[in-house]
Design an enzyme around this catalytic site. Structure first.
Site, PDB file in Angstrom:
ATOM      1  N   ARG A  63      41.939  39.781  -2.855  1.00  0.00           N
ATOM      2  CA  ARG A  63      41.327  40.274  -1.633  1.00  0.00           C
ATOM      3  C   ARG A  63      41.619  39.291  -0.502  1.00  0.00           C
ATOM      4  NH1 ARG A  63      36.095  41.658  -1.284  1.00  0.00           N
ATOM      5  NH2 ARG A  63      35.715  40.436   0.580  1.00  0.00           N
ATOM      6  N   GLU A 109      34.515  53.596   0.651  1.00  0.00           N
ATOM      7  CA  GLU A 109      33.198  54.221   0.553  1.00  0.00           C
ATOM      8  C   GLU A 109      32.726  54.380   1.997  1.00  0.00           C
ATOM      9  OE1 GLU A 109      30.802  51.825  -2.062  1.00  0.00           O
ATOM     10  OE2 GLU A 109      29.049  53.087  -1.705  1.00  0.00           O
ATOM     11  N   LYS A 124      31.022  44.791   4.208  1.00  0.00           N
ATOM     12  CA  LYS A 124      30.388  45.805   5.052  1.00  0.00           C
ATOM     13  C   LYS A 124      28.881  45.602   5.132  1.00  0.00           C
ATOM     14  CE  LYS A 124      32.623  49.104   2.943  1.00  0.00           C
ATOM     15  NZ  LYS A 124      33.082  50.394   2.413  1.00  0.00           N
TER      16      LYS A 124
HETATM   17  P1  ATP Z   1      32.704  45.816   1.107  1.00  0.00           P
HETATM   18  O1  ATP Z   1      32.251  44.805   0.101  1.00  0.00           O
HETATM   19  O2  ATP Z   1      33.032  45.246   2.421  1.00  0.00           O
HETATM   20  O3  ATP Z   1      31.821  47.016   1.184  1.00  0.00           O
HETATM   21  P2  ATP Z   1      34.272  47.345  -0.614  1.00  0.00           P
HETATM   22  O4  ATP Z   1      35.333  46.867  -1.510  1.00  0.00           O
HETATM   23  O5  ATP Z   1      32.994  47.731  -1.257  1.00  0.00           O
HETATM   24  O6  ATP Z   1      34.088  46.298   0.519  1.00  0.00           O
HETATM   25  P3  ATP Z   1      35.367  49.895  -0.201  1.00  0.00           P
HETATM   26  O7  ATP Z   1      35.097  50.871   0.867  1.00  0.00           O
HETATM   27  O8  ATP Z   1      34.936  50.211  -1.572  1.00  0.00           O
HETATM   28  O9  ATP Z   1      34.738  48.543   0.277  1.00  0.00           O
HETATM   29  O10 ATP Z   1      36.897  49.455  -0.189  1.00  0.00           O
HETATM   30  C1  ATP Z   1      37.993  50.301  -0.037  1.00  0.00           C
HETATM   31  C2  ATP Z   1      39.227  49.584  -0.500  1.00  0.00           C
HETATM   32  O11 ATP Z   1      39.440  48.415   0.283  1.00  0.00           O
HETATM   33  C3  ATP Z   1      39.084  49.129  -1.933  1.00  0.00           C
HETATM   34  O12 ATP Z   1      40.245  49.507  -2.640  1.00  0.00           O
HETATM   35  C4  ATP Z   1      38.944  47.642  -1.841  1.00  0.00           C
HETATM   36  O13 ATP Z   1      39.505  47.016  -2.942  1.00  0.00           O
HETATM   37  C5  ATP Z   1      39.666  47.309  -0.552  1.00  0.00           C
HETATM   38  N1  ATP Z   1      39.113  46.086   0.051  1.00  0.00           N
HETATM   39  C6  ATP Z   1      37.848  45.867   0.433  1.00  0.00           C
HETATM   40  N2  ATP Z   1      37.678  44.616   0.887  1.00  0.00           N
HETATM   41  C7  ATP Z   1      38.891  44.015   0.805  1.00  0.00           C
HETATM   42  C8  ATP Z   1      39.392  42.703   1.117  1.00  0.00           C
HETATM   43  N3  ATP Z   1      38.601  41.756   1.620  1.00  0.00           N
HETATM   44  N4  ATP Z   1      40.697  42.454   0.896  1.00  0.00           N
HETATM   45  C9  ATP Z   1      41.506  43.393   0.402  1.00  0.00           C
HETATM   46  N5  ATP Z   1      41.108  44.633   0.080  1.00  0.00           N
HETATM   47  C10 ATP Z   1      39.816  44.955   0.270  1.00  0.00           C
HETATM   48 MG    MG Z   2      32.654  49.230  -2.555  1.00  0.00          MG
END
Ligand code: ATP
Ligand code: MG
Length: 549
Positions: A261, A35, A271
């Site tokens: 994760r 995102e 983020k």
């Molecule tokens: P955040 O909570 O930091 O915003 P998010 O999962 O909402 O993380 P996205 O931009 O939606 O962020 O994530 C893109 C991809 O990265 C998704 O497929 C997510 O599963 C993966 N991802 C995010 N954080 C992790 C993590 N800590 N370990 C492994 N994969 C991750």
């Molecule tokens: Mg997300």
């Protein structure tokens, strides 16, 4: 570890089975779907390595897809940074896609569900929907709107799209089962109203698809075969499958597979929380060298190879666990130890005068560039009557087992001569002004012809040609306090100065070195100029972290 020696991870086992059965005709197509609402962090690096790496291993494809279904939070600055980060890690995408490009198709698929009697427009507020949903032990209640006819729902959804309703006034919900033991199946919301301007589609839309509807549809439209996501979506998988099955437009829809994760000690991987650090001014920006963002790690001096090796080594698991950040640093050190040249830098400097060395004479001393890699050759550093040594290499009253310089003790100046401190010259306030030493000309090159041994070898920087540099040392952004709670580390950065051998005056932004006996450093890409050399400590030389046996 060699790739071939590693056993297949469970995702590869699934892919192997699919290839065997011919499920996707041998095709492996993954996607990395961020995102664009912040910079990518080390957790995303794991997902990037997994998605792009798995596709590459099978000769498959991988898309970079912006999940831009949340108008308002997205920003082109983030888009730019995401692409830079993925490329820097060493990957390239098959296609770059935007979820917003599919809004028309998604709307059509939502209509398909409505016309099948599988979705309805509801008037309940968000709070009411939550209240009606029930609990894990109690079934939910059905909204009165659930019995609307298909015609009513079609008309209402069209009106939602046309902008007739305010934010929150209506939603589109899937009609599944309000008594399902899986809460996600209790008529989840598929579309919401948001009169916000979208960075891509402007004001064309005032209804936006929810993640649980958008994600499977995006995957299916792109022909993704294996949709890898983190474990918290495991309970959403039945909904993922339901959406694709009920829309019914794909013969072999993609399958969702969940993995653990990445969470690191003393590190925040969210983020939202990282954005707060930027917004509150606690750090200098998303690329502050202390940040666990990919941009921060890059500026800090971590290498893409080290991050990839680390992600490979920690592997793919089905259970969440906390990884010691020292393990990531271990991989960085490991990578740098074979790549960087050594340089002489002294901090907390003490001047020494070699009283029996000719005044005005400068000679060049050969020193190796990397003790472990002879092919990296050698360079010379100047030597004269006036030198600087490191503050920690002298003790006026030596501690037990202290073998470096102290009055009367003979030590080796690396690659040069044996010297002995003969006098400590003080300032009026009692602090050390300089040390007087004598040298033994017969020990040129750092060895004594009479077989005399010295226990200490210290490095030096010639005083008249020394370059003054700024050095920034970093600690982790978070520390664990006495109660076991993770709290912000108020002392995560400190700046000092050092004297360096002349060659560091030419250091280019982004160049990495080993500062002899101190650690690995990089010329900061933002702050380093022609005349002001600023170095970030990447990692210290040694670590307490040991690989598991
Ligand atoms: P955040 O909570 O930091 O915003 P998010 O999962 O909402 O993380 P996205 O931009 O939606 O962020 O994530 C893109 C991809 O990265 C998704 O497929 C997510 O599963 C993966 N991802 C995010 N954080 C992790 C993590 N800590 N370990 C492994 N994969 C991750
Ligand atoms: Mg997300």
């Amino acid at each position: 570890m060699a790739e071939e020696n590693k056993s297949r991870n469970f995702i590869e086992e699934i892919i192997d089975a699919d290839n065997e059965s011919g499920k996707y005709g041998g095709e492996v197509y993954t996607r990395f779907p961020p995102e664009p609402n912040g910079y990518l962090h080390v957790g995303h690096a794991k997902s990037i390595c997994l998605n792009f790496g798995t596709a590459a291993k099978y000769g498959g494809r991988c898309n970079l897809r912006y999940d831009d279904t949340n108008p308002g939070k997205e920003d082109m600055e983030y888009v730019k940074s995401i692409e830079e980060d993925v490329k820097w890690l060493g990957f390239s995408w098959t296609k770059r896609c935007w979820a917003s490009e599919y809004f028309d198709m998604m709307y059509g698929y939502a209509m398909t569900l409505i016309k099948k009697g599988k979705a309805y427009v509801d008037d309940l507020s968000a709070d009411e929907i939550r209240e009606y949903r029930g609990t894990l032990t109690e079934p939910g209640r059905e909204s009165a709107a659930r019995s609307r006819t298909v015609e009513e729902n079609v008309a209402l959804f069209e009106e939602m799209k046309a902008g007739k309703y305010a934010d929150g006034e209506k939603v589109l919900r899937a009609k599944i089962d309000m008594a399902s033991p899986n809460m996600n199946m209790r008529d989840p919301v598929l579309y919401r109203i948001s009169h916000a301007e979208h960075h891509n589609t402007g004001n064309k839309w005032c209804i936006y698809p929810m993640y649980d509807f958008a994600h499977p549809v995006e995957d299916a439209i792109e022909g993704i075969t294996h949709s890898l996501c983190t474990l918290e979506f495991e309970d959403h998988r039945p909904l993922y499958d339901w959406v694709l099955r009920e829309i019914g437009a794909w013969d072999t829809p993609p399958q969702q597979i969940e993995f653990a994760r990445l969470d690191l000690t003393d590190t925040v991987t969210s983020k939202r929380k990282l954005k707060a650090l930027v917004d509150d001014g606690f750090v200098e920006g998303w690329d502050d060298p202390r940040m666990p963002t990919i941009a921060g790690m890059r500026r800090r001096g971590f290498t893409p190879e080290a991050i990839r090796n680390f992600c490979d080594e920690i592997g793919i698991a089905k259970a969440n666990s906390l990884v010691d950040i020292a393990e990531l640093e271990h991989f960085v050190r490991d990578d740098l130890s074979l790549k960087t040249e050594s340089r002489h830098v002294v901090v907390d400097p003490i001047k020494i005068i070699i009283t029996n060395y000719p005044e005005g004479q400068i000679e060049q001393i050969a020193v190796e560039n990397n003790r472990n890699v002879p092919e990296m050759g050698s360079r010379t550093v100047p030597f004269s009557r006036e030198l600087y040594i490191d503050g920690e290499d002298f003790m006026e009253v030596p501690a037990k087992k202290y073998f470096r310089m102290f009055p009367g003790n003979e030590v080796r100046l690396k690659g040069a001569y044996f010297v002995t401190c003969t006098e400590v010259v003080k300032n009026e306030d009692g602090s050390i002004k300089e040390l007087h030493c004598t040298y033994d000309p017969a020990t040129k090159g750092g060895d004594s012809p009479d077989g005399r041994k010295v226990k200490g070898t210290i490095h030096f920087v010639e005083a008249t040609t020394a370059v003054k540099i700024r050095i920034r040392n970093y600690e982790h952004l978070y520390v664990t306090d006495e109660t076991g709670e993770q709290v912000l580390n108020e002392n995560s950065v400190s700046e000092t100065f050092g004297f360096a051998e002349p060659s560091l005056g030419e250091a280019e932004p982004g160049e990495r070195f080993q500062f002899f006996r101190h650690g690995y450093y990089i010329a900061d890409s933002k702050l380093t100029t022609e005349t002001d050399k600023v170095f970030n400590r990447i990692v210290e030389l040694k670590s307490s972290w040991k690989p598991a046996k």
